[in-house]
Motif scaffolding. Structure first.
Motif, PDB file in Angstrom:
ATOM      1  N   VAL A   1       0.997  -1.054  -0.224  1.00 44.28           N
ATOM      2  CA  VAL A   1      -0.074  -0.073   0.169  1.00 44.28           C
ATOM      3  C   VAL A   1       1.012   1.451   0.026  1.00 44.28           C
ATOM      4  O   VAL A   1       1.718   1.436   0.638  1.00 44.28           O
ATOM      5  CB  VAL A   1      -0.630   0.019   1.098  1.00 44.28           C
ATOM      6  CG1 VAL A   1      -2.500  -0.973   1.586  1.00 44.28           C
ATOM      7  CG2 VAL A   1      -0.451   0.307   2.406  1.00 44.28           C
TER       8      VAL A   1
ATOM      9  N   GLU B   1      -3.964  -0.115   7.433  1.00 43.83           N
ATOM     10  CA  GLU B   1      -3.898  -1.123   6.430  1.00 43.83           C
ATOM     11  C   GLU B   1      -2.864  -2.003   6.439  1.00 43.83           C
ATOM     12  O   GLU B   1      -2.244  -2.510   5.913  1.00 43.83           O
ATOM     13  CB  GLU B   1      -4.162  -0.669   5.262  1.00 43.83           C
ATOM     14  CG  GLU B   1      -5.886   0.161   4.949  1.00 43.83           C
ATOM     15  CD  GLU B   1      -6.795  -1.294   4.710  1.00 43.83           C
ATOM     16  OE1 GLU B   1      -5.717  -1.938   4.123  1.00 43.83           O
ATOM     17  OE2 GLU B   1      -7.757  -1.150   5.071  1.00 43.83           O
ATOM     18  N   SER B   2      -1.330  -0.869   7.396  1.00 46.54           N
ATOM     19  CA  SER B   2      -0.477  -1.485   6.998  1.00 46.54           C
ATOM     20  C   SER B   2       0.275  -2.236   8.817  1.00 46.54           C
ATOM     21  O   SER B   2      -0.466  -1.989   9.415  1.00 46.54           O
ATOM     22  CB  SER B   2       0.524  -0.232   6.796  1.00 46.54           C
ATOM     23  OG  SER B   2       0.173   0.408   5.627  1.00 46.54           O
TER      24      SER B   2
ATOM     25  N   TRP C   1      -3.297   2.447  -3.473  1.00 45.85           N
ATOM     26  CA  TRP C   1      -2.536   4.519  -3.268  1.00 45.85           C
ATOM     27  C   TRP C   1      -4.197   4.114  -2.160  1.00 45.85           C
ATOM     28  O   TRP C   1      -5.125   3.681  -1.830  1.00 45.85           O
ATOM     29  CB  TRP C   1      -2.797   4.755  -4.412  1.00 45.85           C
ATOM     30  CG  TRP C   1      -2.721   6.346  -3.967  1.00 45.85           C
ATOM     31  CD1 TRP C   1      -4.142   7.231  -3.662  1.00 45.85           C
ATOM     32  CD2 TRP C   1      -1.664   6.690  -3.545  1.00 45.85           C
ATOM     33  NE1 TRP C   1      -3.478   7.845  -3.491  1.00 45.85           N
ATOM     34  CE2 TRP C   1      -1.784   8.019  -3.039  1.00 45.85           C
ATOM     35  CE3 TRP C   1      -0.320   6.488  -4.133  1.00 45.85           C
ATOM     36  CZ2 TRP C   1      -0.442   8.709  -3.188  1.00 45.85           C
ATOM     37  CZ3 TRP C   1       1.051   7.173  -3.740  1.00 45.85           C
ATOM     38  CH2 TRP C   1       0.846   8.619  -3.319  1.00 45.85           C
ATOM     39  N   MET C   2      -3.701   3.855  -0.787  1.00 45.35           N
ATOM     40  CA  MET C   2      -4.242   4.922   0.228  1.00 45.35           C
ATOM     41  C   MET C   2      -4.688   6.598   0.231  1.00 45.35           C
ATOM     42  O   MET C   2      -3.550   7.356  -0.391  1.00 45.35           O
ATOM     43  CB  MET C   2      -3.519   4.688   1.117  1.00 45.35           C
ATOM     44  CG  MET C   2      -3.558   2.910   1.480  1.00 45.35           C
ATOM     45  SD  MET C   2      -5.118   1.553   1.832  1.00 45.35           S
ATOM     46  CE  MET C   2      -5.026   1.211   0.531  1.00 45.35           C
TER      47      MET C   2
ATOM     48  N   VAL D   1       5.160  -0.230   7.986  1.00 42.25           N
ATOM     49  CA  VAL D   1       5.369   1.043   7.552  1.00 42.25           C
ATOM     50  C   VAL D   1       7.195   1.333   7.376  1.00 42.25           C
ATOM     51  O   VAL D   1       7.673   0.949   8.446  1.00 42.25           O
ATOM     52  CB  VAL D   1       4.501   2.352   8.476  1.00 42.25           C
ATOM     53  CG1 VAL D   1       5.179   3.971   8.157  1.00 42.25           C
ATOM     54  CG2 VAL D   1       3.678   1.788   9.007  1.00 42.25           C
TER      55      VAL D   1
ATOM     56  N   SER E   1      -5.943   6.510   6.621  1.00 40.97           N
ATOM     57  CA  SER E   1      -5.943   4.402   6.021  1.00 40.97           C
ATOM     58  C   SER E   1      -4.993   3.872   5.889  1.00 40.97           C
ATOM     59  O   SER E   1      -5.130   2.937   6.062  1.00 40.97           O
ATOM     60  CB  SER E   1      -6.451   5.477   4.867  1.00 40.97           C
ATOM     61  OG  SER E   1      -8.033   6.112   4.628  1.00 40.97           O
ATOM     62  N   LEU E   2      -3.691   4.748   5.684  1.00 35.77           N
ATOM     63  CA  LEU E   2      -2.478   3.933   5.435  1.00 35.77           C
ATOM     64  C   LEU E   2      -2.466   3.255   6.587  1.00 35.77           C
ATOM     65  O   LEU E   2      -1.696   2.210   6.257  1.00 35.77           O
ATOM     66  CB  LEU E   2      -0.664   4.783   4.412  1.00 35.77           C
ATOM     67  CG  LEU E   2      -0.531   3.936   4.472  1.00 35.77           C
ATOM     68  CD1 LEU E   2       0.189   4.112   2.663  1.00 35.77           C
ATOM     69  CD2 LEU E   2       1.109   4.068   5.746  1.00 35.77           C
TER      70      LEU E   2
ATOM     71  N   GLY F   1       1.585   5.582  -0.170  1.00 35.85           N
ATOM     72  CA  GLY F   1       0.236   7.822  -0.446  1.00 35.85           C
ATOM     73  C   GLY F   1       1.299   7.584   0.168  1.00 35.85           C
ATOM     74  O   GLY F   1       2.686   7.542   0.760  1.00 35.85           O
TER      75      GLY F   1
END
Length: 162
Positions: free
Chosen positions: A5, A34-35, A24-25, A38, A30-31, A7
């Motif tokens: 993902v 979903e992660s 793409w977030m 990081v 949001s990113l 962004g």
């Protein structure tokens, strides 16, 4: 299964998305949701430390957030946002409240036009039972942002305790 993902603040790279299957977030929260992992690729500036602190604070990782804010302050002693965020972090956790007051006061000294900073000082002072200091701080917040209902409510609660 590895799912990539992406962004960020830069321009969206649609060709890289297609080539590597990156989803793409639309925004950072949001990113992060979903992660599992990081990876941040930016220069390590005081602002970066501050933003990393914000990310850790959002995830309720007190120690990591505290460390990042302290790094931001160490690298830039004139960062009102870092002092303020550290004061908030301590105040919300109910720890190191004397330091929290000092950090909130430092943030105010660096940016006396921020109603939020005065409100933070008021909340911490209230929590410590220092209602006179809380009242003075919340009155300053109201002077800067008179239409904010939470500041009006804070003043009401503070006056009830006095």
């Amino acid at each position: 299964e590895l799912r990539l993902v992406g962004g960020g603040l830069g321009d969206r790279k649609r060709d890289a998305e297609d080539r590597y299957g990156i989803h793409w977030m639309p925004d950072l929260p949001s990113l992060l949701r979903e992660s599992d992992f990081v990876s941040i690729h930016v220069p390590l500036t005081p602002e970066t430390h501050y933003l990393i602190g914000e990310l850790y604070a959002e995830r309720d990782d007190f120690e990591a957030a505290e460390g990042a804010y302290l790094q931001a302050i160490q690298r830039d002693e004139n960062s009102p946002q870092a002092y303020h965020s550290l004061a908030q972090l301590y105040g919300k956790k109910g720890v190191k409240l004397e330091k929290a007051v000092a950090y909130a006061q430092k943030a105010i000294a660096l940016n006396p036009r921020s109603a939020r900073y005065y409100n933070t000082l008021a909340l911490i002072s209230f929590r410590m039972g220092n209602y006179s200091q809380a009242e003075a701080a919340i009155r300053n917040a109201i002077a800067l942002d008179p239409d904010n209902p939470s500041y009006q409510e804070g003043l009401k609660r503070t006056l009830q305790k006095k």
